[in-house]
Design an enzyme around this catalytic site. Structure first.
Site, PDB file in Angstrom:
ATOM      1  N   PRO A  59     -39.631   6.321  41.424  1.00  0.00           N
ATOM      2  CG  PRO A  59     -39.437   4.707  43.098  1.00  0.00           C
ATOM      3  CD  PRO A  59     -39.899   4.903  41.692  1.00  0.00           C
ATOM      4  N   GLY A 100     -30.451  16.788  38.146  1.00  0.00           N
ATOM      5  CA  GLY A 100     -31.687  16.909  37.373  1.00  0.00           C
ATOM      6  C   GLY A 100     -32.911  16.930  38.272  1.00  0.00           C
ATOM      7  CG  ASP A 101     -35.556  14.633  38.101  1.00  0.00           C
ATOM      8  OD1 ASP A 101     -36.196  14.697  37.040  1.00  0.00           O
ATOM      9  OD2 ASP A 101     -34.844  13.652  38.417  1.00  0.00           O
ATOM     10  CB  THR A 112     -39.504   6.953  34.254  1.00  0.00           C
ATOM     11  OG1 THR A 112     -39.028   7.550  35.481  1.00  0.00           O
ATOM     12  CG2 THR A 112     -38.539   7.294  33.124  1.00  0.00           C
ATOM     13  N   GLY A 164     -36.672  21.298  39.138  1.00  0.00           N
ATOM     14  CA  GLY A 164     -37.769  22.246  38.998  1.00  0.00           C
ATOM     15  C   GLY A 164     -37.478  23.319  37.978  1.00  0.00           C
ATOM     16  CE  LYS A 165     -33.361  21.080  34.144  1.00  0.00           C
ATOM     17  NZ  LYS A 165     -33.373  20.058  35.230  1.00  0.00           N
ATOM     18  CD  GLN A 184     -31.219  15.042  30.727  1.00  0.00           C
ATOM     19  OE1 GLN A 184     -30.565  15.717  29.952  1.00  0.00           O
ATOM     20  NE2 GLN A 184     -32.296  14.391  30.326  1.00  0.00           N
ATOM     21  CE  LYS A 239     -42.899  28.059  41.060  1.00  0.00           C
ATOM     22  NZ  LYS A 239     -43.155  27.899  42.498  1.00  0.00           N
ATOM     23  CB  THR A 253     -35.646   7.105  30.300  1.00  0.00           C
ATOM     24  OG1 THR A 253     -35.057   7.641  29.108  1.00  0.00           O
ATOM     25  CG2 THR A 253     -35.342   8.003  31.485  1.00  0.00           C
ATOM     26  N   GLY A 259     -38.383  15.618  31.795  1.00  0.00           N
ATOM     27  CA  GLY A 259     -39.751  16.120  31.826  1.00  0.00           C
ATOM     28  C   GLY A 259     -39.875  17.334  32.723  1.00  0.00           C
ATOM     29  CG  HIS A 260     -39.211  21.053  32.002  1.00  0.00           C
ATOM     30  ND1 HIS A 260     -38.199  20.654  32.838  1.00  0.00           N
ATOM     31  CD2 HIS A 260     -38.609  21.684  30.960  1.00  0.00           C
ATOM     32  CE1 HIS A 260     -37.043  21.042  32.331  1.00  0.00           C
ATOM     33  NE2 HIS A 260     -37.264  21.658  31.195  1.00  0.00           N
TER      34      HIS A 260
END
Length: 430
Positions: free
Chosen positions: A305, A12-13, A302, A15-16, A225, A18, A130, A40-41
């Site tokens: 880091p 996940g995370d 969230t 950059g989907k 994700q 964009k 989360t 989140g995007h």
């Protein structure tokens, strides 16, 4: 006519958001097919930065129809806030451009309280959720005690179901988790008010998609994700509660597998993950912190880091196989600009053996140690590159080496956060 699925190829995370934003130019419909507001995007268009948790990234393009499919679990409060924020920023001027599946399941207040209480009770064994109620909502869906959107907008039916389900949830909260119960009244009127706002967006979205596909329209499906968080094919139990892989697009949107033509995996030029679970290439010292700070690796949902590490080609190869990827969009290549040497994990060492495939056994995976191949960095700012030839030779070599290792062509390279900081090598809609 082309229908394209975008999936996360790591944890996940990637950059989907964009990439979906870029591909939306060529699509008629954009469909979110699973997950909830635990994803989140982050989108940067010009000087504007927007974070979306539920609504498809394509909503920033006027005239495109965005659909939230039946595979999503929806928090009505979050959805309404997101709609209002978009409208206040000049987007979503036509409500007809946004549709909600009548069959999607609704996240209730007790789902969130159960989620948080369970994590607190788990201590060191916590999954790292989360706390948004996503998992408990999917549990109720599978257990046939969920509340769907079509139920919510029927006041009498909603009252009956809430009364029935609340008895069980309050028992769980009080007797097992040591938390306070809910009253019927504190949920019912609030959610009925949400229902009146949501009503205008509700539709039989599977039927609409069927008709659009038959008419030859282009459909873009976006997941939340990543592959390694898939409930079936990820690093279980450190996973999300839905099908993040390509199969989730069919079940979560209500379309036939025969109508999927391209599957694009989104992958960072390195790897990150949030929460607990095995992560062989994790860097816990200077290089990891450098990736985190330069790449701004903090959760858009969230703020947590992210754990950072070198690119894992075994994970990449696994994502290609599980999803049948026809192409990979490589994001955040620019984050590697400042490194003298860049490493790629090409295998794992375990118990005196070398593994070149992802082990399904979590205990084995947790004890795997990465085997690295080193490549020279390019030590140059690539954020202004707009063609592959603009990239330094070492950057080009790095991209081509990743292609070889994962066995899939890289069709897009991102060199910055903005929409225009992208190099499209092949358009999947072409």
């Amino acid at each position: 006519m082309k229908n394209v699925v975008v999936v996360g190829a790591q944890w996940g995370d990637e950059g989907k958001g964009k990439v979906v934003d870029i591909y939306t130019e060529f699509a008629d419909d954009v469909v979110r097919y699973q997950g909830g507001n635990n994803a989140g995007h982050t989108l940067v268009v010009g000087d504007e930065k927007l974070i979306l948790h539920l609504i498809p990234s394509g909503i920033l393009h006027a005239g495109k129809r965005c659909i939230i499919g039946n595979g999503v679990v929806l928090d009505p409060e979050v959805f309404i806030k997101e709609v209002n924020n978009l409208k206040s920023n000049g987007h979503l001027q036509d409500d007809g451009c946004l549709l909600l599946s009548e069959s999607l399941h609704v996240i209730m207040p007790y789902h969130k309280r159960i989620d948080i209480a369970r994590e607190a009770k788990s201590g060191a064994k916590k999954i790292g959720t989360t706390g948004r109620g996503i998992g408990p909502a999917y549990e109720d869906k599978a257990g046939r005690r969920g509340i769907r959107l079509m139920d919510l907008i029927d006041r009498e039916l909603f009252a009956r179901k809430l009364t029935e389900f609340l008895e069980e949830k309050n028992f769980l909260l009080e007797k097992m988790l040591g938390d306070k119960p809910f009253t019927f009244e504190e949920i019912f009127e609030q959610y009925c008010a949400y229902a009146e706002i949501l009503r205008k967006y509700v539709a039989d979205t599977s039927l609409l998609l069927y008709r659009d596909i038959r008419e030859g329209k282009n459909i873009l499906f976006e997941g939340a994700q990543g592959t390694l968080l898939d409930v079936d094919h990820g690093t279980y139990p450190y996973v999300t509660s839905s099908s993040t892989c390509v199969g989730g697009a069919c079940t979560g949107a209500g379309v036939s597998p025969r109508d999927i033509h391209e599957v694009i995996g989104i992958s960072k030029a390195y790897v990150t993950r949030v929460g607990s679970g095995p992560f062989p290439t994790e860097l816990e010292e200077a290089d990891g912190e450098k990736l985190r700070q330069v790449g701004r690796e903090f959760g858009s949902t969230t703020g947590r880091p992210r754990r950072c590490g070198w690119f894992d080609a075994i994970v990449g190869k696994y994502a290609v196989r599980i999803n049948g990827l026809t192409g990979v969009a490589l994001t955040k290549l620019d984050v590697l600009d400042g490194f003298d040497t860049i490493r790629i994990c090409t295998g794992y060492a375990y118990d005196g053996k070398i593994l070149d495939e992802l082990p399904a056994n979590l205990e084995i995976f947790d004890r795997c140690r990465p085997l690295y191949e080193e490549m020279p960095g390019w030590k140059a700012d690539i954020s202004n590159a707009r063609s592959f030839a603009d990239l330094p030779e070492n950057a080009q070599n790095y991209v081509r080496r990743l292609e070889e290792l994962i066995g899939c062509p890289i069709v897009l390279v991102s060199v910055g956060a903005r929409r225009d900081q992208s190099i499209m090598l092949k358009n999947p809609f072409a």
